[in-house]
Scaffold this motif. Structure first.
Motif, PDB file in Angstrom:
ATOM      1  N   PRO A  76       0.801  -1.235   0.000  1.00 34.21           N
ATOM      2  CA  PRO A  76       0.000   0.000   0.000  1.00 34.21           C
ATOM      3  C   PRO A  76       0.835   1.286   0.000  1.00 34.21           C
ATOM      4  CG  PRO A  76      -0.942  -1.592   1.532  1.00 34.21           C
ATOM      5  CD  PRO A  76       0.392  -2.135   1.102  1.00 34.21           C
ATOM      6  N   GLN A  77       2.113   1.211   0.313  1.00 32.92           N
ATOM      7  CA  GLN A  77       2.958   2.408   0.327  1.00 32.92           C
ATOM      8  C   GLN A  77       3.530   2.741  -1.053  1.00 32.92           C
ATOM      9  OE1 GLN A  77       5.419   2.823   4.040  1.00 32.92           O
ATOM     10  NE2 GLN A  77       5.087   0.630   4.138  1.00 32.92           N
ATOM     11  N   PHE A  78       3.246   1.896  -2.051  1.00 32.55           N
ATOM     12  CA  PHE A  78       3.865   2.060  -3.357  1.00 32.55           C
ATOM     13  C   PHE A  78       2.812   2.335  -4.432  1.00 32.55           C
ATOM     14  CE2 PHE A  78       6.911  -0.191  -0.817  1.00 32.55           C
ATOM     15  CZ  PHE A  78       8.121   0.377  -1.189  1.00 32.55           C
ATOM     16  N   PRO A  79       2.699   3.588  -4.859  1.00 33.81           N
ATOM     17  CA  PRO A  79       1.698   3.955  -5.871  1.00 33.81           C
ATOM     18  C   PRO A  79       1.895   3.220  -7.193  1.00 33.81           C
ATOM     19  CG  PRO A  79       2.612   5.913  -4.806  1.00 33.81           C
ATOM     20  CD  PRO A  79       3.447   4.759  -4.371  1.00 33.81           C
ATOM     21  N   GLY A  80       3.121   2.805  -7.480  1.00 34.49           N
ATOM     22  CA  GLY A  80       3.388   2.112  -8.731  1.00 34.49           C
ATOM     23  C   GLY A  80       2.967   0.663  -8.750  1.00 34.49           C
ATOM     24  N   GLY A  81       2.453   0.159  -7.629  1.00 33.12           N
ATOM     25  CA  GLY A  81       2.008  -1.220  -7.561  1.00 33.12           C
ATOM     26  C   GLY A  81       3.052  -2.141  -6.962  1.00 33.12           C
ATOM     27  N   ALA A  82       2.700  -3.425  -6.858  1.00 39.53           N
ATOM     28  CA  ALA A  82       3.576  -4.396  -6.224  1.00 39.53           C
ATOM     29  C   ALA A  82       3.540  -5.705  -7.004  1.00 39.53           C
ATOM     30  CB  ALA A  82       3.158  -4.636  -4.774  1.00 39.53           C
TER      31      ALA A  82
END
Length: 234
Positions: free
Chosen positions: A100-106
């Motif tokens: 959830p901390q990564f706007p670019g996805g996981a």
């Protein structure tokens, strides 16, 4: 069957009993998995499914401390376009905590199909936007067509005790700038730092933080170590 049912009746903490033999199908009385809740410093509570027969961390309390340490790290280094990738992802517990901390996805990679399916369930259960593939980490990282610039990726590696194989270490230290290394064996981590050809030191990385977590307090040998590496600017 009678013994299994008696065990479940005796203790509410026993959710299931499993019998495994080489030449007969696995017999399950009750469930062959447990669920575990991890409470994070950002107010979230994530629930993981751990499946019998596949690796999971037996020390829930210290695993929660480790997860919160990783969440704090990612809060400091995640940018507006940053993507998160995890190698050796297991049931997706690290990805669930940090995605959830990564706007670019996981994106996650794991070789065990049982754990891959558990990870997909864990992503859905916790409302995490992430993908996972069932593949050897060393094969995926060497042959992938990266969907984003690797310089905009935070890479987490959580290899087995032997550490990173030579091919994976080469790609990691050549193509990524931000690497979080979760080491089951600090000796393997030291080796991957000091490798004269493709190690983190040789490739111009700075070790920005180091933390140790005693997941196995009955053993003097195994100390989980989390190292954060940042490539120095030219």
């Amino acid at each position: 069957m009678e013994f299994a049912e008696a065990m479940r009746a005796l203790d509410d903490a026993v959710v299931g009993c499993v019998r495994k033999r080489k030449k007969t199908p696995k017999l399950v009385v009750g469930r062959d998995y447990v669920t575990e809740t991890t409470r994070l410093v950002d107010g979230r509570s994530v629930v993981f499914k751990h499946v019998e027969g596949s690796f999971s961390n037996p020390n829930g309390g210290v695993a929660e401390l480790t997860a919160n340490h990783l969440v704090r790290i990612c809060a400091d280094i995640a940018g507006p376009k940053t993507k998160f990738i995890e190698l050796y992802a297991g049931c997706g517990n690290h990805t669930c905590c940090m995605a959830p901390q990564f706007p670019g996805g996981a994106f996650a990679v794991e070789i065990d199909p049982v754990l891959v399916e558990a990870a997909r369930e864990n992503f859905a259960r916790n409302g995490v936007r992430a993908e996972i593939v069932c593949e050897r980490a060393e094969d995926w990282i060497a042959s992938r067509e990266s969907p984003t610039n690797d310089r905009d990726v935070v890479l987490l590696v959580d290899p087995p005790r032997g550490g990173l194989d030579a091919r994976t270490l080469d790609v990691v230290t050549r193509e990524f700038d931000d690497v979080i290394y979760v080491a089951c064996d600090c000796e393997s981590l030291k080796r991957d730092i000091d490798d004269e050809r493709v190690g983190f030191a040789a490739r111009g990385f700075e070790l920005t933080s180091l933390a140790c977590f005693d997941h196995a307090p009955t053993s003097p040998r195994w100390i989980e170590t989390v190292g954060v590496f940042k490539r120095r600017e030219a």
